[in-house]
Write an enzyme that holds these catalytic residues in place. Structure first.
Site, PDB file in Angstrom:
ATOM      1  N   TYR A   1       0.817  -0.965   0.021  1.00 18.92           N
ATOM      2  CA  TYR A   1       0.131  -0.095  -0.069  1.00 18.92           C
ATOM      3  C   TYR A   1       0.760   1.069   0.023  1.00 18.92           C
ATOM      4  O   TYR A   1       0.606   2.217   0.664  1.00 18.92           O
ATOM      5  CB  TYR A   1      -0.911   0.097   1.183  1.00 18.92           C
ATOM      6  CG  TYR A   1      -1.920  -1.208   1.318  1.00 18.92           C
ATOM      7  CD1 TYR A   1      -2.066  -2.065   0.341  1.00 18.92           C
ATOM      8  CD2 TYR A   1      -2.560  -1.395   2.713  1.00 18.92           C
ATOM      9  CE1 TYR A   1      -3.048  -3.282   0.351  1.00 18.92           C
ATOM     10  CE2 TYR A   1      -3.445  -2.599   2.656  1.00 18.92           C
ATOM     11  CZ  TYR A   1      -3.649  -3.517   1.549  1.00 18.92           C
ATOM     12  OH  TYR A   1      -4.453  -4.487   1.727  1.00 18.92           O
TER      13      TYR A   1
ATOM     14  N   HIS B   1       0.453 -11.891   2.251  1.00 15.92           N
ATOM     15  CA  HIS B   1      -0.382 -11.254   1.264  1.00 15.92           C
ATOM     16  C   HIS B   1      -0.939 -11.776   0.016  1.00 15.92           C
ATOM     17  O   HIS B   1      -0.279 -11.961  -0.939  1.00 15.92           O
ATOM     18  CB  HIS B   1       0.227  -9.804   1.061  1.00 15.92           C
ATOM     19  CG  HIS B   1      -0.701  -8.907   0.709  1.00 15.92           C
ATOM     20  ND1 HIS B   1      -0.393  -7.531   0.516  1.00 15.92           N
ATOM     21  CD2 HIS B   1      -2.024  -8.932   0.199  1.00 15.92           C
ATOM     22  CE1 HIS B   1      -1.420  -6.686   0.091  1.00 15.92           C
ATOM     23  NE2 HIS B   1      -2.567  -7.614   0.135  1.00 15.92           N
TER      24      HIS B   1
END
Length: 346
Positions: A56, A110
């Site tokens: 992010y 992830h």
């Protein structure tokens, strides 16, 4: 299912927090100053769980700025998309530096295409165990969009939390995952709790999630008005009323079947199509202010669908098995009809 609970226990982690988690993906789109303001307001308002990721961009950096000095009073989860143990170690050190901390509460793999395990050759789980023994991470979790990987992670007994898409549009398969996590004493972190913006009633979303005692929804927050909604639920949590149930039933009927969740794992497109938005444009036109989707910028993005190579890459990478090229074509046709006034929307 249980009645509404104001707090949730994340399985064997013994982390217990309010039913509002802060999803920190959207704050990468705003300034440091604006992000720090939102994060501190969230903390002051009672939110104690913050979820971010190395992917992010500067999200971790902003959390570090906001929470330096009060780190031990809240919980931070972050993620690594590394595919080797060596790269995961590098990701972890970068996360610790960005977050201005010496430990991470929940460190998550992830969205891996497989379930990392000791001895699988990747070195990922070994690196996580090494970091846990060193005190750099306290709990090991996994995020995914694939049911098969999620089920394997639960059965493996190697993970303390699972992060998976879950909202009131979920199918019986996702609901079964929640129950399996509860049996395994695993915390369930619900991403896409507003289905990527398709759910526009946060009270209904909260009331649905609150029925599951082991589910912690994380809300993607970018604006103060959004944060204020969720903060108001801390002292006045919405419950499953007749009106909310009717709204959920209507939404389920409208959104039944194959629709794009906007996860973005089909990206990038070889010809630059913004698949994660273009493939659900028809729904966005009808479930958000339509003028936002009719700008020249969005029209240009939608026109790129005509350049589709039909290479099949997006279809092969979709974790939900969608026929993405067909969805894109259908959405483009609908978009043209709306622009021409042949179809009316709100």
């Amino acid at each position: 299912m249980e009645q509404a609970n104001e707090t949730v226990r994340l399985g064997s982690t013994e982390i217990q927090v309010n039913k509002n988690g802060f999803g920190a993906l959207p704050i990468q789109r705003i300034s440091d100053e604006a992000a720090v303001y939102l994060l501190r307001k969230a903390y002051q308002g009672g939110i104690r769980f913050f979820d971010t990721a190395r992917a992010y961009s500067d999200s971790e950096h902003k959390l570090g700025l906001a929470f330096e000095g009060i780190r031990e009073k809240l919980f931070i989860a972050t993620k690594s998309g590394a595919v080797t143990g060596e790269d995961m170690r590098k990701d972890l050190e970068a996360s610790l530096s960005n977050l201005r901390t010496d430990y991470i509460d929940i460190y998550q793999f992830h969205n891996p295409s497989f379930c990392p395990k000791p001895g699988d050759g990747s070195g990922l789980y070994e690196a996580a165990l090494e970091a846990k023994k060193a005190g750099k991470i306290r709990h090991i979790g996994i995020t995914n969009h694939r049911l098969a990987v999620a089920k394997e992670a639960i059965l493996s007994g190697l993970y303390e939390t699972l992060q998976f898409p879950f909202c009131y549009l979920a199918t019986e398969k996702e609901e079964a995952l929640v129950k399996e996590c509860q049996k395994a004493d695993m915390g369930f972190i619900a991403m896409k709790a507003l289905s990527g913006g398709l759910i526009n009633n946060s009270a209904a979303a909260y009331a649905h999630a609150a029925q599951y005692k082991n589910v912690l929804p994380i809300w993607g927050v970018q604006r103060e008005s959004e944060l204020d909604e969720f903060l108001s639920y801390i002292n006045n949590p919405p419950s499953m009323t007749k009106e909310i149930k009717e709204l959920i039933d209507r939404d389920r009927k409208e959104l039944a079947g194959d629709f794009c969740r906007g996860c973005g794992y089909c990206m990038p497109c070889p010809v630059g199509i913004e698949i994660n938005n273009c493939a659900r444009m028809s729904l966005l036109l009808r479930r958000s202010p339509s003028q936002n989707q009719l700008t020249k910028e969005v029209q240009e993005k939608m026109s790129r669908i005509e350049d589709c190579l039909h290479c099949g890459q997006c279809k092969s990478k979709c974790p939900y098995g969608l026929d993405t090229p067909a969805l894109l074509s259908k959405n483009l046709e609908d978009y043209k009809n709306v622009l021409a006034g042949r179809v009316s929307v709100q």
